[in-house]
Design a protein around this motif. Structure first.
Motif, PDB file in Angstrom:
ATOM      1  N   ILE A  27     -15.666 -15.769  -9.627  1.00  0.00           N
ATOM      2  CA  ILE A  27     -15.401 -16.261  -8.276  1.00  0.00           C
ATOM      3  C   ILE A  27     -14.721 -15.154  -7.491  1.00  0.00           C
ATOM      4  O   ILE A  27     -14.149 -14.220  -8.081  1.00  0.00           O
ATOM      5  CB  ILE A  27     -14.493 -17.512  -8.287  1.00  0.00           C
ATOM      6  CG1 ILE A  27     -13.126 -17.178  -8.902  1.00  0.00           C
ATOM      7  CG2 ILE A  27     -15.161 -18.671  -9.008  1.00  0.00           C
ATOM      8  CD1 ILE A  27     -12.106 -18.270  -8.720  1.00  0.00           C
ATOM      9  N   PRO A  28     -14.772 -15.204  -6.168  1.00  0.00           N
ATOM     10  CA  PRO A  28     -14.087 -14.177  -5.374  1.00  0.00           C
ATOM     11  C   PRO A  28     -12.587 -14.181  -5.655  1.00  0.00           C
ATOM     12  O   PRO A  28     -11.960 -15.234  -5.708  1.00  0.00           O
ATOM     13  CB  PRO A  28     -14.381 -14.598  -3.924  1.00  0.00           C
ATOM     14  CG  PRO A  28     -15.587 -15.475  -4.004  1.00  0.00           C
ATOM     15  CD  PRO A  28     -15.499 -16.177  -5.317  1.00  0.00           C
ATOM     16  N   LEU A  29     -12.022 -12.992  -5.864  1.00  0.00           N
ATOM     17  CA  LEU A  29     -10.587 -12.848  -6.099  1.00  0.00           C
ATOM     18  C   LEU A  29     -10.089 -11.670  -5.246  1.00  0.00           C
ATOM     19  O   LEU A  29      -9.729 -10.615  -5.767  1.00  0.00           O
ATOM     20  CB  LEU A  29     -10.313 -12.602  -7.581  1.00  0.00           C
ATOM     21  CG  LEU A  29      -8.880 -12.836  -8.068  1.00  0.00           C
ATOM     22  CD1 LEU A  29      -8.485 -14.295  -7.897  1.00  0.00           C
ATOM     23  CD2 LEU A  29      -8.728 -12.427  -9.529  1.00  0.00           C
ATOM     24  N   PRO A  30     -10.079 -11.866  -3.922  1.00  0.00           N
ATOM     25  CA  PRO A  30      -9.708 -10.773  -3.027  1.00  0.00           C
ATOM     26  C   PRO A  30      -8.220 -10.452  -3.094  1.00  0.00           C
ATOM     27  O   PRO A  30      -7.407 -11.288  -3.515  1.00  0.00           O
ATOM     28  CB  PRO A  30     -10.088 -11.308  -1.644  1.00  0.00           C
ATOM     29  CG  PRO A  30      -9.958 -12.789  -1.783  1.00  0.00           C
ATOM     30  CD  PRO A  30     -10.384 -13.107  -3.183  1.00  0.00           C
ATOM     31  N   VAL A  31      -7.887  -9.252  -2.675  1.00  0.00           N
ATOM     32  CA  VAL A  31      -6.484  -8.846  -2.606  1.00  0.00           C
ATOM     33  C   VAL A  31      -6.129  -8.519  -1.161  1.00  0.00           C
ATOM     34  O   VAL A  31      -7.001  -8.246  -0.333  1.00  0.00           O
ATOM     35  CB  VAL A  31      -6.206  -7.609  -3.492  1.00  0.00           C
ATOM     36  CG1 VAL A  31      -6.451  -7.929  -4.956  1.00  0.00           C
ATOM     37  CG2 VAL A  31      -7.050  -6.416  -3.055  1.00  0.00           C
ATOM     38  N   GLU A  32      -4.841  -8.581  -0.880  1.00  0.00           N
ATOM     39  CA  GLU A  32      -4.321  -8.209   0.428  1.00  0.00           C
ATOM     40  C   GLU A  32      -3.489  -6.946   0.248  1.00  0.00           C
ATOM     41  O   GLU A  32      -2.427  -6.985  -0.373  1.00  0.00           O
ATOM     42  CB  GLU A  32      -3.485  -9.353   1.008  1.00  0.00           C
ATOM     43  CG  GLU A  32      -4.300 -10.609   1.266  1.00  0.00           C
ATOM     44  CD  GLU A  32      -3.454 -11.783   1.724  1.00  0.00           C
ATOM     45  OE1 GLU A  32      -2.193 -11.674   1.654  1.00  0.00           O
ATOM     46  OE2 GLU A  32      -4.023 -12.805   2.142  1.00  0.00           O
ATOM     47  N   VAL A  33      -3.987  -5.837   0.765  1.00  0.00           N
ATOM     48  CA  VAL A  33      -3.305  -4.550   0.637  1.00  0.00           C
ATOM     49  C   VAL A  33      -2.532  -4.286   1.919  1.00  0.00           C
ATOM     50  O   VAL A  33      -3.104  -4.260   3.008  1.00  0.00           O
ATOM     51  CB  VAL A  33      -4.308  -3.401   0.370  1.00  0.00           C
ATOM     52  CG1 VAL A  33      -3.554  -2.099   0.086  1.00  0.00           C
ATOM     53  CG2 VAL A  33      -5.225  -3.750  -0.791  1.00  0.00           C
ATOM     54  N   GLY A  34      -1.229  -4.115   1.778  1.00  0.00           N
ATOM     55  CA  GLY A  34      -0.392  -3.914   2.943  1.00  0.00           C
ATOM     56  C   GLY A  34      -0.510  -2.514   3.520  1.00  0.00           C
ATOM     57  O   GLY A  34      -1.035  -1.586   2.886  1.00  0.00           O
ATOM     58  N   GLN A  35      -0.013  -2.362   4.727  1.00  0.00           N
ATOM     59  CA  GLN A  35       0.037  -1.053   5.351  1.00  0.00           C
ATOM     60  C   GLN A  35       1.136  -0.212   4.702  1.00  0.00           C
ATOM     61  O   GLN A  35       2.074  -0.742   4.112  1.00  0.00           O
ATOM     62  CB  GLN A  35       0.321  -1.206   6.849  1.00  0.00           C
ATOM     63  CG  GLN A  35      -0.789  -1.889   7.623  1.00  0.00           C
ATOM     64  CD  GLN A  35      -2.093  -1.122   7.561  1.00  0.00           C
ATOM     65  OE1 GLN A  35      -2.124   0.092   7.745  1.00  0.00           O
ATOM     66  NE2 GLN A  35      -3.179  -1.839   7.304  1.00  0.00           N
ATOM     67  N   PRO A  36       1.030   1.111   4.774  1.00  0.00           N
ATOM     68  CA  PRO A  36       2.090   1.973   4.219  1.00  0.00           C
ATOM     69  C   PRO A  36       3.443   1.553   4.789  1.00  0.00           C
ATOM     70  O   PRO A  36       3.596   1.390   6.002  1.00  0.00           O
ATOM     71  CB  PRO A  36       1.677   3.360   4.679  1.00  0.00           C
ATOM     72  CG  PRO A  36       0.209   3.298   4.890  1.00  0.00           C
ATOM     73  CD  PRO A  36      -0.066   1.902   5.371  1.00  0.00           C
ATOM     74  N   ALA A  37       4.417   1.362   3.906  1.00  0.00           N
ATOM     75  CA  ALA A  37       5.717   0.835   4.328  1.00  0.00           C
ATOM     76  C   ALA A  37       6.847   1.729   3.844  1.00  0.00           C
ATOM     77  O   ALA A  37       6.740   2.364   2.787  1.00  0.00           O
ATOM     78  CB  ALA A  37       5.903  -0.586   3.777  1.00  0.00           C
ATOM     79  N   GLU A  38       7.928   1.710   4.605  1.00  0.00           N
ATOM     80  CA  GLU A  38       9.094   2.517   4.257  1.00  0.00           C
ATOM     81  C   GLU A  38      10.120   1.738   3.449  1.00  0.00           C
ATOM     82  O   GLU A  38      11.206   2.245   3.161  1.00  0.00           O
ATOM     83  CB  GLU A  38       9.744   3.050   5.545  1.00  0.00           C
ATOM     84  CG  GLU A  38       8.828   3.995   6.314  1.00  0.00           C
ATOM     85  CD  GLU A  38       9.475   4.531   7.584  1.00  0.00           C
ATOM     86  OE1 GLU A  38      10.589   4.084   7.896  1.00  0.00           O
ATOM     87  OE2 GLU A  38       8.865   5.391   8.227  1.00  0.00           O
TER      88      GLU A  38
END
Length: 411
Positions: free
Chosen positions: A397-408
């Motif tokens: 089944i679809p198992l997408p991820v959420e990749v954040g923006q570069p963070a400090e």
């Protein structure tokens, strides 16, 4: 996969966790000191309010004193009774519609944050300016109340410090996480699996409608939110309430539990409406109710349940335990396949990401279904690509991820 493959997976994650422990993560003591001062001011403010409104100046860390404040001085209606008197735990306080109970509950939360993290974390920072937590394959304690990290689910956990217990949804919790920093001129890339628990539930229960929603890229909590709160906007808090109700249904929650959850989350609905929502859910997703029965029957027949990949959890209490132990075993029987599958997925992901990261980028943190990479800015694109495809092909089944923006910082 079988038990031999699970054993091999658990061995393969060892060098990954060892490297994460040795690398550690940078922590800014100055930021924690600022949070500590903020917490102290808020705690004193609550204590002054208690004196102003009730002329009470007891010890809020004492259960006996809290009982006296809430039920004698405050006149609140007590709930569950324990061996030491009426309970003052979070569940009871959350169910009391009272400013006094809300103040005591807030004081408890702030005090835990201060004593467990804000005061302790600076003492854990070594000479290199980093905290080197222990990452454990065996998970947390069986009696922790959080089966996500119990030894038998296979979930990873951390200790010294316990990163899982840093609040995510509160502003003060976010300030604590913001004290975790990449090294100068580097950034963090944070990734988490989107809606992992409900996706795994859909897979294990064979819930056709849920799987269709995922394949179409739809949010499964939106229809539940619309049912709970018809005719109003779908806000973040309403969606969170719907998510909590949705996930409670996998444990056989009925209309009464739906009503109770909404009340505790300060999103009250009528009992009649809770009944209608419960009936709607059972009609929409009949496989989930059947899944609860299927897990229990498997335990009674075989003595264990297992994850999608074959990690087993033996539950002898289901057969030989008393009523209380059997009820606990039933909850574990439903929970373990989901949490065990999540544990297996996270270990596969970490091994894969670890093997693909271009040096000197490195894994530094993992909490539940989230992992954090510390990387030089010039490698951000490569790291982002690696993380974005980390779960591909692991499940049918679809198992997408959420990749954040570069963070400090770790937000």
């Amino acid at each position: 996969m079988g038990l031999a493959d699970i054993y091999a997976l658990d061995l393969s994650i060892v060098p990954v966790l060892a490297d994460m422990e040795e690398t550690g993560v940078r922590v800014d003591k100055g930021r924690l000191l600022a949070v500590q001062e903020m917490l102290a001011q808020q705690l004193v403010g609550i204590e002054q309010w208690l004196w102003r409104e009730y002329k009470w100046a007891g010890n809020l860390r004492s259960t006996k004193d809290k009982q006296q404040l809430l039920f004698d001085v405050g006149g609140l209606r007590p709930g569950r009774k324990t061996q030491t008197g009426f309970s003052t735990d979070k569940e009871v306080l959350s169910g009391l519609d009272s400013e006094l109970a809300a103040k005591v509950l807030l004081w408890n939360e702030l005090d835990v944050l201060r004593s467990n993290f804000v005061e302790k974390l600076p003492k854990m920072v070594l000479a290199d300016g980093r905290i080197h937590a222990n990452f454990n394959q065996a998970g947390g304690h069986e009696d922790s109340g959080d089966d996500r990290n119990s030894p038998s689910t296979g979930r990873l956990s951390s200790s010294n410090p316990n990163l899982q217990n840093i609040p995510v949804r509160t502003e003060l919790g976010k300030l604590v996480r913001a004290a975790f920093l990449p090294q100068p001129e580097w950034v963090f890339i944070k990734t988490d699996v989107a809606q992992e628990e409900v996706r795994l539930l859909a897979l294990l229960a064979g819930c056709k409608r849920l799987i269709e929603q995922f394949e179409a890229g739809r949010d499964p909590y939106i229809p539940m939110t619309a049912q709970l709160f018809p005719g109003v906007d779908i806000t973040k808090d309403r969606r969170f309430t719907a998510k909590t109700v949705f996930l409670a249904k996998q444990y056989g929650a009925g209309a009464a539990k739906v009503w109770e959850i909404c009340g505790k989350l300060k999103m009250p609905i009528t009992r009649a409406h809770a009944g209608r929502v419960n009936d709607w859910f059972d009609t929409q997703y009949p496989e989930i109710s059947l899944y609860v029965d299927k897990c229990w029957q498997k335990v009674l027949e075989l003595g264990y349940v297992e994850s999608y990949f074959g990690r087993r959890r033996w539950l002898p209490a289901a057969i030989v335990g008393d009523r209380r132990q059997r009820e606990a075993a039933k909850r574990m029987a439903v929970n373990m396949p989901v949490q065990g599958t999540g544990a297996d997925v996270m270990k596969m992901v970490l091994v894969k990401v670890y093997g693909e990261l271009p040096p000197p980028a490195r894994l530094v943190l993992t909490v539940h279904d989230e992992w954090v990479v510390e990387t030089p800015i010039n490698l951000v694109r490569d790291v982002w690509t690696i993380c974005s495809r980390a779960t591909r092909g692991l499940l049918p089944i679809p198992l997408p991820v959420e990749v954040g923006q570069p963070a400090e910082c770790w937000e």
